[in-house]
Design a protein around this motif. Structure first.
Motif, short mmCIF file in Angstrom:
data_model
loop_
_atom_site.label_atom_id
_atom_site.label_comp_id
_atom_site.label_asym_id
_atom_site.label_seq_id
_atom_site.Cartn_x
_atom_site.Cartn_y
_atom_site.Cartn_z
N PHE A 47 -8.74 -0.32 4.19
CA PHE A 47 -7.83 -0.52 3.07
C PHE A 47 -8.45 0.03 1.78
CE2 PHE A 47 -6.64 -3.75 6.12
CZ PHE A 47 -5.25 -3.77 6.05
N ASP A 48 -7.65 0.79 1.04
CA ASP A 48 -8.07 1.25 -0.27
C ASP A 48 -6.82 1.54 -1.10
OD1 ASP A 48 -11.03 2.52 -1.31
OD2 ASP A 48 -9.25 2.98 -2.49
N THR A 49 -6.85 1.15 -2.36
CA THR A 49 -5.67 1.34 -3.21
C THR A 49 -5.54 2.77 -3.73
OG1 THR A 49 -6.93 0.61 -5.14
CG2 THR A 49 -5.69 -1.08 -3.95
N ALA A 50 -6.59 3.58 -3.60
CA ALA A 50 -6.56 4.94 -4.13
C ALA A 50 -6.01 5.92 -3.09
CB ALA A 50 -7.96 5.37 -4.56
N PRO A 51 -4.94 6.66 -3.41
CA PRO A 51 -4.40 7.63 -2.45
C PRO A 51 -5.43 8.67 -2.01
CG PRO A 51 -2.86 7.27 -4.27
CD PRO A 51 -4.12 6.57 -4.64
N ARG A 87 -7.63 7.14 0.69
CA ARG A 87 -6.95 7.00 1.97
C ARG A 87 -6.81 8.34 2.68
NH1 ARG A 87 -3.67 3.83 -1.31
NH2 ARG A 87 -1.89 5.23 -1.13
N GLY A 140 -4.62 1.43 5.41
CA GLY A 140 -3.64 0.73 4.60
C GLY A 140 -4.00 0.78 3.13
N GLU A 141 -3.09 0.29 2.30
CA GLU A 141 -3.27 0.38 0.85
C GLU A 141 -3.76 -0.92 0.24
OE1 GLU A 141 -0.66 1.50 -3.16
OE2 GLU A 141 0.18 1.79 -1.16
N THR A 142 -2.96 -1.94 0.24
CA THR A 142 -3.32 -3.19 -0.42
C THR A 142 -3.47 -4.31 0.60
OG1 THR A 142 -0.99 -3.74 -0.80
CG2 THR A 142 -2.15 -2.57 -2.56
#
Length: 269
Positions: free
Chosen positions: A126-130, A133, A152-154
């Protein structure tokens, strides 16, 4: 314009001031900027000698993407990065894991590394930065583990409930948000889950002690501070100057970031 050109321009702008680089804080920042530039030169030299492949450590042989999306690349490629965690990662892989949840995965150093180290493990990154990812997906493909890495994102605190258990490992590096995410009151399964978390004291003073107190009823908690680097350096780097050898293993930390290794007590019952 090259990275070196940008550094020179940055320094020239500050040297042209009156007075130039007058404050100790400014000189410290200039030193860091120059050190970051030199670290990038060391990465180029590493790639020329070895390619983009991790040299040693638990993830030796892992193919790497062009750059780290967060933090220092040279120690990752050398295999010295966060060496304090190596014995724990190797032990957990040997004991057997069903899943690894990497929260704050960046380009996937741990996500892909653990997928390679524990071949029967499902990994969730998981990481919020495109950008992070995308790099993680690229690195999973480079290493032939894309079928076992879900990106995944969040992630909310209660989401960890779906991933917990005695054969699960949560790895977390979220720049200070660890206190909000690691909530056993919202995710009771964490009581039986292996957890390795970087405690960002530099941003949240006292967070290591608070997390230790929070998990002490359910976990054996070991706090690790960063120590010296003793893994061998390649011959070409050993033949270089001592400053380059230090910068090669420098992890760019701005202050204390101890790790908490938390092993569930329920496994001893």
């Amino acid at each position: 314009m090259s990275y070196a050109d940008n550094v020179v321009r940055w320094l020239r702008e500050r040297l042209d001031r009156d007075p130039p680089l007058a404050q100790p804080r400014e000189l410290t920042l200039a030193l860091r900027v120059l050190a970051l530039w030199r670290a990038s030169v060391i990465v180029d030299a590493f790639v020329a000698h070895h390619g983009r492949v991790v040299l040693q450590g638990p993830f030796a042989g892992m193919a790497y993407v062009e750059g780290a999306t967060e933090g220092a690349l040279a120690p990752r490629l050398l295999g010295t990065y966060e060496a304090e965690l190596h014995p724990y990662l190797l032990a957990l892989a040997a004991e057997g894991l069903d899943r690894v949840v990497d929260v704050g995965s960046a380009e996937g150093y741990y996500a892909i590394g653990m997928a390679l180290l524990a071949r029967d493990t499902q990994v969730y990154a998981f990481d919020t930065a495109p950008k992070a990812r995308a790099a993680c997906a690229q690195m999973a493909a480079l290493n032939g583990v894309a079928d076992r890495v879900v990106i995944g994102e969040t992630l909310k605190p209660e989401d960890l409930e779906a991933y917990g258990g005695p054969r699960s490992l949560v790895l977390m590096d979220v720049e200070g948000a660890e206190e909000e995410l690691l909530r056993p009151d919202l995710s009771p399964a964490l009581a039986h889950t292996h957890i390795i978390v970087e405690a960002h004291e530099v941003y949240r003073p006292g967070v290591a002690a608070r997390l230790t107190e929070r998990f002490a009823p359910t976990h054996h908690v070991t706090q690790l501070a960063m120590g010296g680097r003793t893994l061998p350096l390649p011959d070409w780097l050993m033949a270089s100057n001592h400053l380059d050898q230090l910068l090669a293993v420098w992890e760019w930390r701005l202050g204390p970031t101890p790790w908490l290794v938390m092993r569930p007590k329920s496994l001893n019952a």
